[in-house]
Design a protein around this motif. Structure first.
Motif, mmCIF file in Angstrom:
data_model
loop_
_atom_site.group_PDB
_atom_site.id
_atom_site.type_symbol
_atom_site.label_atom_id
_atom_site.label_comp_id
_atom_site.label_asym_id
_atom_site.label_seq_id
_atom_site.Cartn_x
_atom_site.Cartn_y
_atom_site.Cartn_z
ATOM 1 N N MET A 95 42.811 -56.093 12.368
ATOM 2 C CA MET A 95 43.050 -57.135 11.390
ATOM 3 C C MET A 95 43.623 -56.588 10.111
ATOM 4 O O MET A 95 44.644 -56.992 9.622
ATOM 5 C CB MET A 95 41.733 -57.845 11.027
ATOM 6 C CG MET A 95 41.471 -58.955 11.950
ATOM 7 S SD MET A 95 41.391 -60.580 11.315
ATOM 8 C CE MET A 95 42.057 -60.555 9.743
ATOM 9 N N SER A 96 42.898 -55.615 9.604
ATOM 10 C CA SER A 96 43.334 -55.124 8.309
ATOM 11 C C SER A 96 44.694 -54.456 8.410
ATOM 12 O O SER A 96 45.453 -54.455 7.459
ATOM 13 C CB SER A 96 42.294 -54.152 7.765
ATOM 14 O OG SER A 96 42.106 -53.117 8.703
ATOM 15 N N ASN A 118 47.366 -56.923 7.960
ATOM 16 C CA ASN A 118 47.493 -57.412 6.600
ATOM 17 C C ASN A 118 48.304 -56.496 5.704
ATOM 18 O O ASN A 118 48.715 -56.881 4.629
ATOM 19 C CB ASN A 118 46.109 -57.579 5.980
ATOM 20 C CG ASN A 118 45.491 -58.868 6.443
ATOM 21 O OD1 ASN A 118 46.204 -59.762 6.853
ATOM 22 N ND2 ASN A 118 44.184 -58.946 6.389
ATOM 23 N N LEU A 119 48.468 -55.272 6.158
ATOM 24 C CA LEU A 119 49.136 -54.322 5.285
ATOM 25 C C LEU A 119 50.576 -54.699 4.982
ATOM 26 O O LEU A 119 51.127 -54.320 3.972
ATOM 27 C CB LEU A 119 49.096 -52.925 5.913
ATOM 28 C CG LEU A 119 47.791 -52.175 5.626
ATOM 29 C CD1 LEU A 119 47.766 -50.879 6.384
ATOM 30 C CD2 LEU A 119 47.632 -51.966 4.138
ATOM 31 N N TYR A 124 53.371 -56.950 3.638
ATOM 32 C CA TYR A 124 53.320 -58.028 2.658
ATOM 33 C C TYR A 124 54.414 -59.048 2.891
ATOM 34 O O TYR A 124 54.340 -60.171 2.478
ATOM 35 C CB TYR A 124 53.466 -57.482 1.247
ATOM 36 C CG TYR A 124 52.493 -56.389 0.971
ATOM 37 C CD1 TYR A 124 52.928 -55.165 0.500
ATOM 38 C CD2 TYR A 124 51.148 -56.581 1.226
ATOM 39 C CE1 TYR A 124 52.026 -54.158 0.271
ATOM 40 C CE2 TYR A 124 50.248 -55.573 0.987
ATOM 41 C CZ TYR A 124 50.692 -54.360 0.520
ATOM 42 O OH TYR A 124 49.822 -53.376 0.292
ATOM 43 N N ASN A 164 34.607 -72.453 14.953
ATOM 44 C CA ASN A 164 34.150 -73.741 15.449
ATOM 45 C C ASN A 164 35.251 -74.466 16.224
ATOM 46 O O ASN A 164 35.341 -75.667 16.242
ATOM 47 C CB ASN A 164 33.629 -74.616 14.312
ATOM 48 C CG ASN A 164 34.588 -74.627 13.153
ATOM 49 O OD1 ASN A 164 35.659 -74.036 13.240
ATOM 50 N ND2 ASN A 164 34.220 -75.302 12.071
ATOM 51 N N LYS A 210 43.743 -77.055 11.014
ATOM 52 C CA LYS A 210 42.938 -76.055 10.325
ATOM 53 C C LYS A 210 43.485 -74.662 10.578
ATOM 54 O O LYS A 210 43.533 -73.829 9.680
ATOM 55 C CB LYS A 210 41.479 -76.147 10.782
ATOM 56 C CG LYS A 210 40.752 -77.311 10.133
ATOM 57 C CD LYS A 210 39.285 -77.322 10.485
ATOM 58 C CE LYS A 210 38.575 -78.433 9.712
ATOM 59 N NZ LYS A 210 37.195 -78.595 10.139
ATOM 60 N N VAL A 219 46.664 -74.223 8.591
ATOM 61 C CA VAL A 219 46.376 -73.922 7.183
ATOM 62 C C VAL A 219 45.929 -72.466 7.043
ATOM 63 O O VAL A 219 46.300 -71.778 6.093
ATOM 64 C CB VAL A 219 45.314 -74.894 6.642
ATOM 65 C CG1 VAL A 219 44.778 -74.417 5.302
ATOM 66 C CG2 VAL A 219 45.916 -76.277 6.487
ATOM 67 N N GLY A 220 45.170 -72.013 8.038
ATOM 68 C CA GLY A 220 44.776 -70.610 8.020
ATOM 69 C C GLY A 220 45.995 -69.698 8.028
ATOM 70 O O GLY A 220 46.031 -68.682 7.325
ATOM 71 N N ILE A 224 48.991 -70.465 6.887
ATOM 72 C CA ILE A 224 49.656 -70.564 5.578
ATOM 73 C C ILE A 224 48.924 -69.699 4.568
ATOM 74 O O ILE A 224 49.528 -68.975 3.775
ATOM 75 C CB ILE A 224 49.679 -72.033 5.095
ATOM 76 C CG1 ILE A 224 50.506 -72.882 6.056
ATOM 77 C CG2 ILE A 224 50.245 -72.126 3.693
ATOM 78 C CD1 ILE A 224 50.483 -74.356 5.725
ATOM 79 N N ALA A 225 47.590 -69.765 4.619
ATOM 80 C CA ALA A 225 46.808 -69.013 3.647
ATOM 81 C C ALA A 225 47.087 -67.527 3.766
ATOM 82 O O ALA A 225 47.059 -66.796 2.776
ATOM 83 C CB ALA A 225 45.326 -69.289 3.863
ATOM 84 N N LYS A 226 47.349 -67.068 4.985
ATOM 85 C CA LYS A 226 47.619 -65.646 5.158
ATOM 86 C C LYS A 226 49.052 -65.307 4.850
ATOM 87 O O LYS A 226 49.460 -64.151 4.927
ATOM 88 C CB LYS A 226 47.311 -65.246 6.597
ATOM 89 C CG LYS A 226 45.847 -65.372 6.892
ATOM 90 C CD LYS A 226 45.399 -64.298 7.835
ATOM 91 C CE LYS A 226 43.933 -64.449 8.100
ATOM 92 N NZ LYS A 226 43.655 -65.706 8.832
ATOM 93 N N GLY A 227 49.850 -66.308 4.562
ATOM 94 C CA GLY A 227 51.253 -66.040 4.251
ATOM 95 C C GLY A 227 52.100 -65.893 5.495
ATOM 96 O O GLY A 227 53.199 -65.371 5.446
ATOM 97 N N VAL A 276 48.964 -80.564 2.670
ATOM 98 C CA VAL A 276 49.049 -79.160 2.284
ATOM 99 C C VAL A 276 50.257 -78.509 2.940
ATOM 100 O O VAL A 276 51.039 -77.793 2.309
ATOM 101 C CB VAL A 276 47.749 -78.411 2.665
ATOM 102 C CG1 VAL A 276 47.934 -76.911 2.544
ATOM 103 C CG2 VAL A 276 46.594 -78.890 1.814
ATOM 104 N N ARG A 315 54.002 -77.176 1.334
ATOM 105 C CA ARG A 315 54.394 -75.782 1.488
ATOM 106 C C ARG A 315 55.799 -75.664 2.107
ATOM 107 O O ARG A 315 56.592 -74.836 1.727
ATOM 108 C CB ARG A 315 53.345 -75.074 2.354
ATOM 109 C CG ARG A 315 53.669 -73.664 2.809
ATOM 110 C CD ARG A 315 53.660 -72.684 1.648
ATOM 111 N NE ARG A 315 53.953 -71.335 2.091
ATOM 112 C CZ ARG A 315 55.150 -70.903 2.444
ATOM 113 N NH1 ARG A 315 56.150 -71.749 2.432
ATOM 114 N NH2 ARG A 315 55.340 -69.652 2.809
#
Lengths: 1054, 429
Positions: free
Chosen positions: A1-2, A5-6, A8, A30, A65, A68-69, A71-74, A101, A105
């Motif tokens: 995961m991490s 994320n590296l 950008y 869920n 949902k 949106v997740g 989008i939140a992570k870019g 939302v 965007r």
């Protein structure tokens, strides 16, 4: 995961598809059971698409949902746009919101598809639910698609007149969005802003000012009419809006008011004191000195922002602080100190900003923060930037008295493990040493001791600071220079070495033996030195060559040769220059003659000053101030105007008397004379003032000077009240009402000496009232606080009926007035004796009818009672006792616990006279005594004015004929016919409202009785030279005939 | 105003982004990372960083950086205050504000951020309003929602949004009506080696937990309101009433909130409740140092000192320690050189002490600063400033609420400086 994320940058294509599969796992805790199966599926987005297009609401929601997740992570989820946009009309509100939302965007990227959703929003804009209307507008305006600009414009305009303030607030936000999308709409948007600025809801105020700041910050003219309203609403606006409004008002005030910063340092208190002195001479003297008078609107702003210093929101506190800094008289600025220091206990980031602002402030105004010096002591746990700011402030605060404390504190900082901070401390010590000559020697000695410190940075910094200090007073310090020469070998920091070399060269005559030796060492190590050291070596060589060429000639030659071939061209340049300058040859003889004077010229000492010295060019609290460069969109704070622009622009005109509470009040808040236009008006009263106070001075006082007398008086009145809390502004405004209206009434008869006399009497009375006004404050406070707030609001604000529901929530009073009720056209200031001081054993009471609708019960008539204690002991527990007739309905004022000698209070009570002029008898009690008193109302006071159109008037009149009509023909006094509108005497007698009339010679007035609400219609028809027919139509025929009698008297006599 | 928000964790990853206007590329955060690299400690990252086209304003809470991107002039405190409010809201919703909690609730986070800002301007920041719009996630609700298909999102505009008391929602009902007030004071002090106070100030707050039915109107009065001369209020407090009568009169928000915070700075008012005697010596040339530390209570008004914790950053030269605590446990981290000693409760009859030796790096020079000692403690049932609540009255509702008040004192930034003073400098005055 991490690891994912590296990266950008946005990812797209198949790459993102892989990402998606792994990323979404944790967020889908869920999720539906089927989800796990797909988690490694490459066609992840396909799955989402299917879910979005399915019939099941829950699947759609789940899919959204996850989207949106993403989008939140870019992550890029734009390819789902068609699938998502279909759900925009969903009934499920959560799903709908998530679609919103998404739309906001990606709409910009998929403009054509985005258009599919527009009709849904247009429909939602008409929804009965205000939340849905608002959110539709929010999303519609957030879709940055140029094609829909006209639709947005329409929606904004409509929303701006929506019933719900929440929707109106949203429209204010939408204005900014539309403006950033299409700047051509500016003019139209300004119209909407203008409209919303008039909005009286606290919810809207902040947002519309924000829009104003963004779209048209230069249109200051839009603010004028709303200035007072904004000031008064400020406390109740939500905190974010407060910040925006305060900063806008700061800019506004700087363009509209004159500077309160006086050179001669006469403070307001001074004026205030003088006011109480009855000595006429003094007043006149001051008049000539033309003291500064603060505009009452300026004062209003300062007074209404002050409570916000107690806000929990640090941004609000800071913005009030900057407002006081930029607008308040110098002696008032310090009230913000305590609050700013309190903010230092807040989060680190807050501390940083606040300290920066304090740093700027403390340079100009040491005194403000000196008492709080210890709050700026550095803690070992502070972040580095906080530490250096605290140092900065401590240095600015240092003076002769506290320097020893500060230096002791600094000593401990020097030993800090944070070496950067220690270095900063040394610089600070240097600054203290230059600023305060008493400690220069101490500091210098201390710094010399630091030269033996083990830490290199500390030593280096000390050397640099010592060099600066020595330059300031070079005479007696050859010892220190020698000491430094000794240390030279151990110092490696280039800047420090360069500094020592420079010192050697500059003062080589004081250390004639050591300097050549240092040069010798440098010649050896020249090639391995840093550039800055090399440059100084060359300098030293040149200077020694000039003063001591015998010893150093060869050394200099050698160093110059080394420099000639150096890699750095600066050094080569310098070497060439120096060689030409000092080594005499036939070509350049002219210049080398002056070599000594060029190189060894006396140099001015460096000034050690704060890095925050020039920050005050930026408005405090702004981003520009923080970063010390002009941020984009920064609005310059203008200088004070030399002459204040016309103040009358802020007067609120009454356009629709139907809606307003008290039309006359709005005007009368203006208490300052605008000299040019109002000269006549004031000179008139000014003259009377002089006479009334019994001065023997001749009557030829020029109109301008007497108008100043007036202005000073009224101004002082303001200053007096400024110090109190808000509620009394009600009575303040009120007293102005009375004053102004009486002045206008006097205007006409200024020529007749007889009337002048009478008015001068009333003037002296007025003066008395004025002196009392500040004392009335207590009385208003005596009421229930909430109620007081209401009262003052009503008086001050001209609140329209619209706001009342809000107010009525605040205080459970019955505020249900029929809509057509209007404010009084005229408030007579005649007061009647209620209790004479002789019969009242020192307690005297007067009453008058303020002609305000009674707040306690609509059927009551409000009565204002002024109680004065003329005894020499305080009177306790003043209250209302038994009443007769026993059924009499009175709303008593709250018991006055204590009335000091010579003090007076004004209280309000409501009496239900039951539409008769029968006197209301009751007992006024103190702790010891009971006094029977009675209030007998004139018939005209039992009425409340209403407004109606001429048509309505006639309709009503038609219903009230026959026995309901009474009329009389009278012979009018001459001046009533000519110089003055007939409305004045009528309004004096009875509390009636004017009805616009189409005929010149017919005047109509309307009112209703307080208790029963029966309509009372008065018609005055002028016939010929001096006769007039008065007709009164009302079902209360007794009242009608009594009113007729009073009117006859009033119109015929005079 | 606020253009975009990036959440950055301590290892420098952006784990959430939200844009309120056009999308700003993540690469803008590179400027932030640069500043982060330059800073020696996480706290040292400057809160405001200018970049060529944007300005980055950041706050650091719970080891997460909240980086707001700004495009034009705006009061920096406005942004900072808002960001802190966001963190508070997250904490309120999720119990903790950690990277994991935010990632788990990313949808709620997004919904919240959407409501809190419109076009970069704060819209609803009152937690009572937000909770009506978006219900906080609880296990029960999640289960119910999956079964019934109901949502977490409110359909009506919260009543508070329009009223003059936006902080309170209407229709609140409780079977047990209770109102609790916690007076919590933190004392900040710097004590010098000789034990005399350099600065001392008390920062106090009154936190309330009010669970009352309907629209109660409360008044809270103090025995000694004069102590409170520097206060800031929750917006619900009627300022004028306070000015006139020194009484707190308010319609409380529902649930937990901070009613008031105050500041007592006057030094002579502040009684220091604890003393520390310490003797730390390093001998030049020797590889041994001596360490002695004794604690004792002082002016605690008869209340015991609890949860005492001593921590100190020892000089870099110290390799290890060999200390002997009379009570509690101590710990020395040879890497960070942080010494911590969990003392627990102080018994006035038997004062706790920590004695022993330190081994120094061979050849290391003697540190020129004695370490600063940070002390933490708690005193239950006592507010150090002496602030006392007189009474709490309720108007506007008929029932009788249960009222409770608790006092507590804590150490804030409480440190004893181990500095040798007056050695080097000869001050004339």
């Amino acid at each position: 995961m991490s690891t994912n994320n590296l990266s950008y940058s946005d990812q797209g294509g198949t790459d993102s598809a892989v990402e998606v599969g792994q990323e979404t796992t944790p967020t889908s805790s869920n999720a539906g059971a089927g989800f796990g199966l797909f988690s490694v599926d490459f066609k992840k987005n396909e799955d989402l698409k299917e879910m979005l297009e399915s019939n099941k609401e829950s699947l759609k929601l789940e899919a959204m949902k996850r989207v949106v997740g993403l989008i939140a992570k870019g992550k890029n989820a734009s390819e789902l746009f068609p699938a998502v946009v279909k759900n925009v009309a969903s009934k499920n509100i959560e799903l709908k919101k998530l679609v919103y939302v998404y739309l906001v965007r990606y709409a910009e990227e998929q403009q054509d598809l985005a258009l599919l959703s527009i009709s849904t929003f247009q429909r939602a804009l008409k929804d009965p639910n205000q939340l849905i209307r608002a959110s539709a507008l929010r999303v519609l305006s957030s879709i940055r698609v140029p094609i829909i600009v006209p639709i947005m414009m329409l929606a904004i305009k409509e929303a701006a007149s929506d019933m719900s303030p929440y929707v109106r607030k949203t429209s204010a936000h939408a204005i900014q969005k539309l403006y950033s999308l299409d700047q051509d709409q500016k003019e139209l948007l300004i119209e909407v802003i203008e409209k919303l600025l008039k909005d009286k809801s606290t919810l809207v105020a902040g947002s519309v000012v924000m829009a104003f700041e963004e779209v048209c910050p230069d249109r200051i003219d839009l603010i004028h009419k709303n200035y007072r309203k904004l000031c008064n609403l400020l406390v109740d606006v939500e905190e974010w809006g407060q910040v925006v409004i305060i900063s806008m008002l700061t800019r506004y005030a700087r363009t509209q008011f004159t500077s309160p910063w006086k050179e001669d340092g006469v403070f307001d208190e001074h004026n205030e004191r003088a006011f109480y002195e009855s000595d006429e001479e003094k007043t006149r003297d001051e008049t000539e000195a033309k003291p500064y008078m603060m505009d009452p609107d300026h004062r209003l702003l300062l007074r209404n922002t002050k409570p916000l210093l107690q806000s929990r929101n640090t941004a609000v506190v800071m913005s009030v602080a900057q407002l006081y800094w930029h607008l308040a008289p110098k002696n008032e600025v310090s009230i913000v100190t305590k609050s700013l220091v309190r903010l230092l206990r807040s989060h680190r980031e807050v501390q940083y900003i606040v300290l920066q602002n304090i740093a700027t402030m403390s340079i100009q105004r040491k005194g403000m923060f000196e008492p709080y010096m210890k709050s700026f002591y550095v803690r070992s746990t502070d972040a580095t930037h906080i530490k250096s700011l605290k140092l900065e402030i401590l240095t600015s605060l240092a003076n002769e008295a506290n320097i020893s404390t500060i230096l002791r504190e600094f000593q401990t900082y020097v030993k800090s493990q944070d070496k950067q901070f220690a270095a900063g401390t040394i610089q600070a010590i240097g600054r203290c040493a230059t600023n305060i000559s008493e400690v220069t020697d101490t500091c210098l000695n201390g710094l010399v001791l630091l030269l033996s410190n083990r830490d290199e940075t500390v030593v280096a910094e000390s050397v640099v600071v010592i060099r600066k200090l020595l330059q300031i007073q070079p005479t007696q310090h050859s010892d220190i220079i020698k000491h430094m020469a000794k240390l030279f070998d151990n110092i490696t920091v280039p800047m420090a070495r360069a500094s020592i070399l420079w010192l050697m060269g500059e003062y080589c005559e004081r250390v004639p033996k050591i300097a050549p030796d240092v040069l010798r060492k440098m010649a050896k190590s020249f090639t391995s030195e840093e550039d800055i050291v090399k440059l100084q070596t060359v300098n030293l060589a040149a200077k020694l060559y000039l003063t001591n060429s015998k010893q150093t000639k060869l050394l200099t030659q050698y160093i110059l040769n080394l420099g000639k071939y150096d890699q750095n061209y600066d050094i080569r340049d310098r070497t060439r220059f120096i060689r030409q300058l000092i080594v005499p040859n036939d070509k350049n003889g002219a210049l080398s003659k002056y070599a000594h004077r060029i190189l060894l010229a006396p140099k001015p000492a460096p000034v050690l000053e704060s890095a925050y010295k020039d920050r005050d060019r930026y408005q405090l609290g702004t981003l520009s101030h923080t970063i010390n460069t002009k941020a984009s969109g920064y609005l310059e704070l203008s200088d004070w105007p030399a002459v204040a622009p016309d103040q009358s622009v802020r007067n609120v005109e009454v356009i629709e008397p139907v809606k307003e509470w008290a039309p006359s009040l709005g005007k009368t808040v203006k208490s300052k004379p605008a000299k040019s236009s109002d000269d006549k008006f004031y000179s008139d009263s000014g003259e009377e003032e002089e006479k009334g106070s019994g001065s023997s001075s001749s009557e030829d006082g020029s109109s301008s000077s007497s108008s100043e007398v007036q202005s000073i008086l009224s101004g002082r009145l303001h200053i007096l009240q400024n110090e109190r809390v808000c509620p009394e502004s009600g009575s303040d405004a009120e007293s102005h009402v009375q004053k102004n209206s009486s002045q206008t009434s006097e205007e006409s008869d200024k020529s007749s000496s007889q009337s002048e006399k009478s008015s001068s009497e009333s003037d002296s009375e007025k003066k008395e009232r004025k002196t009392k006004t500040p004392l009335q404050k207590k009385t208003v406070l005596g009421l229930e606080p909430i109620c007081t707030a209401c009262l003052s609001f009503l008086f001050l604000l001209n609140l329209s009926i619209e706001v009342l529901p809000v107010l009525s929530k605040l205080c459970p009073l019955s505020l249900a007035f029929p809509l057509q009720l209007s404010g009084p056209a005229f408030v007579p200031e005649k007061s009647h004796d209620l209790l004479h001081r002789m019969t009242g054993k020192g307690l005297s009471a007067q009453y008058q009818f303020p002609r305000q609708p009674c707040l306690y019960q609509p059927t009551m008539v409000s009565v204002q009672i002024s109680l004065t204690n003329t005894t020499d002991h305080p009177l306790e527990q003043i209250h209302i006792g038994d009443r007769s007739p026993t059924g009499l309905n009175i709303h008593c004022f709250n018991t006055i616990e204590c009335l000091e000698p010579e003090a007076s209070v004004t209280v309000f009570m409501g009496i239900d006279f039951n539409d008769s002029t029968q006197a209301a008898n009751f007992q006024l009690c103190t702790k010891e005594d009971h006094f029977s008193v009675s209030i007998q109302p004139a018939i005209g006071e039992l009425l409340l004015p209403i407004t109606m159109t001429e048509l309505d008037f006639r309709k009503e009149q038609g219903k009230l004929l026959g026995m309901n009509e009474s009329s009389a023909t009278i012979t009018m006094a001459a001046e009533n016919m000519t110089s003055q509108p007939i409305s004045r005497p009528v309004a004096t007698v009875a509390n009636l409202g004017m009805v616009p009339s189409s005929q010149d010679n017919v005047h109509r007035f309307a009112g209703k009785t307080a208790n029963s609400g029966a309509v009372v219609l008065v018609t005055v028809e002028l016939r010929g030279e001096s006769t007039a027919l008065i007709t009164i139509n009302t079902e209360k025929s007794v009242m009608g005939s009594m009113l007729l009698r009073d009117l006859k008297l009033a119109l015929a006599q005079a | 105003m606020i253009h975009s928000l990036f959440l950055v964790n301590s290892s420098g990853d952006i784990f959430l982004e939200k844009h309120w206007k056009s999308v700003v590329s993540r690469s803008v955060c590179d400027y932030f990372f640069e500043a982060q690299e330059r800073a020696s400690e996480p706290e040292n990252v400057p809160p405001v960083i200018p970049t060529p086209h944007h300005y980055l304003i950041s706050v650091l809470r719970h080891r997460i950086y909240f980086v707001a991107v700004i495009q034009s002039e705006v009061p920096p405190l406005f942004v900072i205050e808002f960001l802190h409010r966001v963190v508070d809201t997250f904490q309120d919703y999720f119990g903790v504000c950690t990277e994991a909690a935010i990632k788990d609730n990313v949808v709620v986070v997004y919904e919240l951020l959407e409501e809190m800002l419109d076009n970069g301007f704060p819209l609803a920041t009152e937690s009572n309003i937000l909770k009506e719009l978006i219900k906080p996630p609880t296990i029960l609700r999640t289960v119910v929602n999956t079964i019934t298909g109901s949502t977490n999102v409110g359909e009506q505009l919260p009543t508070g949004q329009l009223s003059v008391v936006p902080w309170r929602r209407t229709g609140v009902k409780y079977t047990n009506n209770e109102a609790y007030f916690d007076v919590v004071e933190e004392i900040d002090a710097i004590i010098d080696k000789s034990g005399s106070t350099i600065t001392a100030e008390i920062q106090g707050v009154i936190d309330a937990c009010v669970k009352l039915t309907g629209m109660p109107d409360l008044t809270l009065s103090f025995m000694n309101p004069r102590l409170l001369d520097d206060v800031s209020f929750h917006p619900c407090v009627r300022f004028k009433r306070w000015e006139a009568e020194r009484i707190l009169s308010f319609i409380p928000p529902d649930g937990n909130f901070r009613l008031l915070s105050y500041h007592v700075s006057c030094q002579n008012l502040v009684a220091i409740p604890v003393y520390v005697k310490h003797n730390i010596t390093f001998r030049e040339g020797s590889s041994q140092g001596r360490f002695e530390l004794t604690l004792g209570p002082k002016q605690t008004m008869g209340k015991g000192l609890e949860a005492v914790l001593i921590s100190s950053q020892l000089p870099r030269g110290v390799l290890n320690t060999n200390l002997n605590p009379s009570q509690g446990t101590y710990n020395f981290d040879p890497v960070t050189k942080l010494l911590s000693w969990d003392v627990g409760k102080i018994n006035p009859q038997k004062l706790p002490s920590l004695k022993g030796s330190m081994s120094l790096q061979a050849g290391a020079s003697k540190p020129d600063e004695n370490p600063t000692i940070n002390i933490q403690f708690k005193i239950q049932q006592s507010a150090l400033s002496g602030l006392k609540v007189n009474r709490l009255d309720m108007y506007g509702e008929k029932y009788k609420p249960f009222k409770g008040i608790k006092y507590m004192t804590k150490a804030g930034k409480f440190q004893t400086k181990g500095l040798l003073r007056g050695r080097a400098w000869d001050l004339k005055n």
